[in-house]
Design a protein around this motif. Structure first.
Motif, PDB file in Angstrom:
ATOM      1  N   ASN A  46     -55.912 -47.958  26.588  1.00  0.00           N
ATOM      2  CA  ASN A  46     -55.191 -48.610  25.481  1.00  0.00           C
ATOM      3  C   ASN A  46     -55.008 -50.108  25.709  1.00  0.00           C
ATOM      4  OD1 ASN A  46     -54.981 -46.349  23.929  1.00  0.00           O
ATOM      5  ND2 ASN A  46     -52.870 -45.898  24.487  1.00  0.00           N
ATOM      6  N   ASN A  47     -56.087 -50.752  26.126  1.00  0.00           N
ATOM      7  CA  ASN A  47     -56.079 -52.202  26.338  1.00  0.00           C
ATOM      8  C   ASN A  47     -55.062 -52.634  27.393  1.00  0.00           C
ATOM      9  OD1 ASN A  47     -57.531 -54.492  25.607  1.00  0.00           O
ATOM     10  ND2 ASN A  47     -55.863 -55.243  24.326  1.00  0.00           N
ATOM     11  N   MET A  48     -54.858 -51.770  28.386  1.00  0.00           N
ATOM     12  CA  MET A  48     -53.891 -52.032  29.447  1.00  0.00           C
ATOM     13  C   MET A  48     -54.514 -51.669  30.795  1.00  0.00           C
ATOM     14  SD  MET A  48     -50.064 -50.361  29.721  1.00  0.00           S
ATOM     15  CE  MET A  48     -49.791 -50.680  27.999  1.00  0.00           C
ATOM     16  N   ILE A  49     -54.194 -52.448  31.814  1.00  0.00           N
ATOM     17  CA  ILE A  49     -54.593 -52.131  33.187  1.00  0.00           C
ATOM     18  C   ILE A  49     -53.440 -51.346  33.810  1.00  0.00           C
ATOM     19  CG2 ILE A  49     -55.331 -53.038  35.422  1.00  0.00           C
ATOM     20  CD1 ILE A  49     -57.241 -53.794  33.146  1.00  0.00           C
ATOM     21  N   ILE A  50     -53.769 -50.168  34.359  1.00  0.00           N
ATOM     22  CA  ILE A  50     -52.733 -49.296  34.912  1.00  0.00           C
ATOM     23  C   ILE A  50     -53.003 -49.072  36.398  1.00  0.00           C
ATOM     24  CG2 ILE A  50     -51.604 -47.047  34.770  1.00  0.00           C
ATOM     25  CD1 ILE A  50     -52.585 -47.015  31.804  1.00  0.00           C
ATOM     26  N   PHE A  51     -52.009 -49.372  37.211  1.00  0.00           N
ATOM     27  CA  PHE A  51     -52.077 -49.193  38.663  1.00  0.00           C
ATOM     28  C   PHE A  51     -51.284 -47.924  38.986  1.00  0.00           C
ATOM     29  CE2 PHE A  51     -52.590 -53.634  37.703  1.00  0.00           C
ATOM     30  CZ  PHE A  51     -53.685 -53.983  38.485  1.00  0.00           C
ATOM     31  N   THR A  52     -51.965 -46.959  39.608  1.00  0.00           N
ATOM     32  CA  THR A  52     -51.356 -45.650  39.821  1.00  0.00           C
ATOM     33  C   THR A  52     -51.288 -45.302  41.299  1.00  0.00           C
ATOM     34  OG1 THR A  52     -52.244 -44.905  37.689  1.00  0.00           O
ATOM     35  CG2 THR A  52     -51.505 -43.197  39.216  1.00  0.00           C
ATOM     36  N   GLU A  53     -50.107 -44.915  41.721  1.00  0.00           N
ATOM     37  CA  GLU A  53     -49.874 -44.403  43.067  1.00  0.00           C
ATOM     38  C   GLU A  53     -49.841 -42.888  42.969  1.00  0.00           C
ATOM     39  OE1 GLU A  53     -48.936 -44.532  47.224  1.00  0.00           O
ATOM     40  OE2 GLU A  53     -49.836 -45.977  45.850  1.00  0.00           O
ATOM     41  N   VAL A  54     -50.594 -42.210  43.841  1.00  0.00           N
ATOM     42  CA  VAL A  54     -50.657 -40.749  43.824  1.00  0.00           C
ATOM     43  C   VAL A  54     -49.935 -40.213  45.056  1.00  0.00           C
ATOM     44  CG1 VAL A  54     -52.174 -38.730  43.807  1.00  0.00           C
ATOM     45  CG2 VAL A  54     -52.879 -40.830  42.625  1.00  0.00           C
ATOM     46  N   LYS A  55     -49.034 -39.262  44.837  1.00  0.00           N
ATOM     47  CA  LYS A  55     -48.300 -38.626  45.930  1.00  0.00           C
ATOM     48  C   LYS A  55     -48.445 -37.124  45.808  1.00  0.00           C
ATOM     49  CE  LYS A  55     -46.675 -42.215  48.001  1.00  0.00           C
ATOM     50  NZ  LYS A  55     -47.158 -42.517  49.339  1.00  0.00           N
ATOM     51  N   SER A  56     -48.928 -36.481  46.854  1.00  0.00           N
ATOM     52  CA  SER A  56     -49.152 -35.034  46.872  1.00  0.00           C
ATOM     53  C   SER A  56     -48.207 -34.388  47.879  1.00  0.00           C
ATOM     54  CB  SER A  56     -50.591 -34.731  47.273  1.00  0.00           C
ATOM     55  OG  SER A  56     -51.487 -35.396  46.415  1.00  0.00           O
ATOM     56  N   ARG A  57     -47.676 -33.221  47.505  1.00  0.00           N
ATOM     57  CA  ARG A  57     -46.729 -32.519  48.373  1.00  0.00           C
ATOM     58  C   ARG A  57     -46.856 -31.013  48.213  1.00  0.00           C
ATOM     59  NH1 ARG A  57     -46.142 -37.063  49.803  1.00  0.00           N
ATOM     60  NH2 ARG A  57     -44.252 -38.287  50.033  1.00  0.00           N
ATOM     61  N   TYR A  58     -46.489 -30.297  49.265  1.00  0.00           N
ATOM     62  CA  TYR A  58     -46.332 -28.849  49.220  1.00  0.00           C
ATOM     63  C   TYR A  58     -44.886 -28.469  48.943  1.00  0.00           C
ATOM     64  CZ  TYR A  58     -50.985 -27.906  51.059  1.00  0.00           C
ATOM     65  OH  TYR A  58     -52.339 -27.812  51.209  1.00  0.00           O
ATOM     66  N   THR A  59     -43.971 -29.340  49.343  1.00  0.00           N
ATOM     67  CA  THR A  59     -42.556 -29.004  49.259  1.00  0.00           C
ATOM     68  C   THR A  59     -41.742 -30.279  49.029  1.00  0.00           C
ATOM     69  OG1 THR A  59     -40.690 -28.074  50.472  1.00  0.00           O
ATOM     70  CG2 THR A  59     -42.372 -29.136  51.790  1.00  0.00           C
ATOM     71  N   ASN A  60     -40.541 -30.102  48.556  1.00  0.00           N
ATOM     72  CA  ASN A  60     -39.624 -31.235  48.377  1.00  0.00           C
ATOM     73  C   ASN A  60     -38.676 -31.386  49.564  1.00  0.00           C
ATOM     74  OD1 ASN A  60     -40.576 -32.161  45.923  1.00  0.00           O
ATOM     75  ND2 ASN A  60     -39.170 -30.910  44.723  1.00  0.00           N
TER      76      ASN A  60
END
Length: 123
Positions: A46-60
């Protein structure tokens, strides 16, 4: 970081990329690095640059994935994004910072994706 955590992180990033492609993002870069650090995924949507951080977990047990994107980590991502915009001459676009949380079960077969749009801002 042990090998298992790195494998979980890489698998989570792969799943996040598939998800972003499914919702029509164009991937510009993965694991963009400089001496300051790394941004997991950079997309155009949508005409925007998006910087994404990915965090993966099995548990909180150690908190939610989003909670691990600390103020320090946010500032680092903001600095890196400024550098990315500068070297790629992308000053004419709005930017956004997202976080994608991925929750796995013990067998890695089922997972849940939580896409937090506009998770933090550069002020």
């Amino acid at each position: 970081m042990n090998v298992l955590n790195k494998d979980i992180g890489s698998y989570g990033e792969d799943l996040a990329c598939e998800y972003l492609l499914d919702i029509k993002h164009k991937i510009l870069a993965r694991n963009f690095r400089s001496k300051l650090g790394e941004i997991d995924i950079i997309t155009f949507f949508n005409n925007m640059i998006i910087f994404t951080e990915v965090k993966s977990r099995y548990t909180n047990s150690y908190g939610s994935p989003m909670e691990s994107v600390t103020y320090y980590k946010q500032k680092l991502i903001i600095k890196l994004s400024s550098y990315y915009i500068l070297i790629n001459k992308l000053n004419d676009y709005n930017i956004r910072y997202d976080v994608i949380e991925i929750f796995f079960n013990k067998s890695n077969q089922n997972f849940t994706i939580n896409h937090i749009k506009d998770a933090f801002r550069a002020y």
